[in-house]
Design a protein around this motif. Structure first.
Motif, short mmCIF file in Angstrom:
data_model
loop_
_atom_site.label_atom_id
_atom_site.label_comp_id
_atom_site.label_asym_id
_atom_site.label_seq_id
_atom_site.Cartn_x
_atom_site.Cartn_y
_atom_site.Cartn_z
N ALA A 34 1.29 -0.93 -0.38
CA ALA A 34 -0.34 0.00 -0.05
C ALA A 34 0.95 1.28 0.08
CB ALA A 34 -0.73 -0.54 0.76
N GLY A 35 2.05 1.18 0.80
CA GLY A 35 2.98 2.30 0.46
C GLY A 35 3.53 2.27 1.97
N LYS A 71 -0.79 11.62 -0.87
CA LYS A 71 0.17 11.19 0.08
C LYS A 71 -0.45 11.06 1.04
CE LYS A 71 4.65 9.85 1.81
NZ LYS A 71 4.88 9.10 0.71
N LYS A 74 -2.27 7.02 0.84
CA LYS A 74 -1.23 6.30 0.67
C LYS A 74 -0.73 5.51 2.14
CE LYS A 74 0.35 6.41 -3.92
NZ LYS A 74 2.17 6.05 -4.47
#
Length: 117
Positions: A34-35, A71, A74
């Motif tokens: 996912a990040g 961002k 994420k």
């Protein structure tokens, strides 16, 4: 100093700041599909997900302005993955942003608690 090294130094500086503020750093640079989350810490009973943005100057705006809605999505998805992996569903959570500026006189930090939900 290249951007990667500047970012690493900013994260180290933020970890030191968090410890001095009474937090316990649980994880640095958590990566999943996912990040990524720069720092995960515990502040009392609260799990804190910290996004660190390091800049050498403000010519492109504040560091926090780089934490865009994309961002944030994420970071939240990665936080959910960390919560699930560590069975922390019953914990309190917070998302902070650390703006770190590196200049000729050293590093400074603007630490924003509960920067987003």
């Amino acid at each position: 100093m290249d951007r990667k090294m500047l970012g690493r130094r900013g994260e180290e500086f933020t970890c030191s700041y968090a410890v001095q503020a009474g937090m316990k750093v649980l994880c640095n640079n958590f990566h999943c599909r996912a990040g990524e989350i720069d720092i995960i810490a515990r502040d009392g009973e609260t799990i804190v997900f910290v996004e660190v943005k390091t800049r050498s100057n403000k010519s492109y705006g504040s560091a926090a302005e780089a934490v865009t809605p994309a961002k944030i999505r994420k970071i939240k998805a990665a936080a959910l993955e960390y919560i699930t992996q560590n069975n922390l569903h019953d914990s309190n959570f917070r998302f902070d942003v650390a703006e770190v500026y590196s200049g000729s006189d050293g590093m400074s930090i603007n630490y924003i608690r509960s920067a987003f939900e």
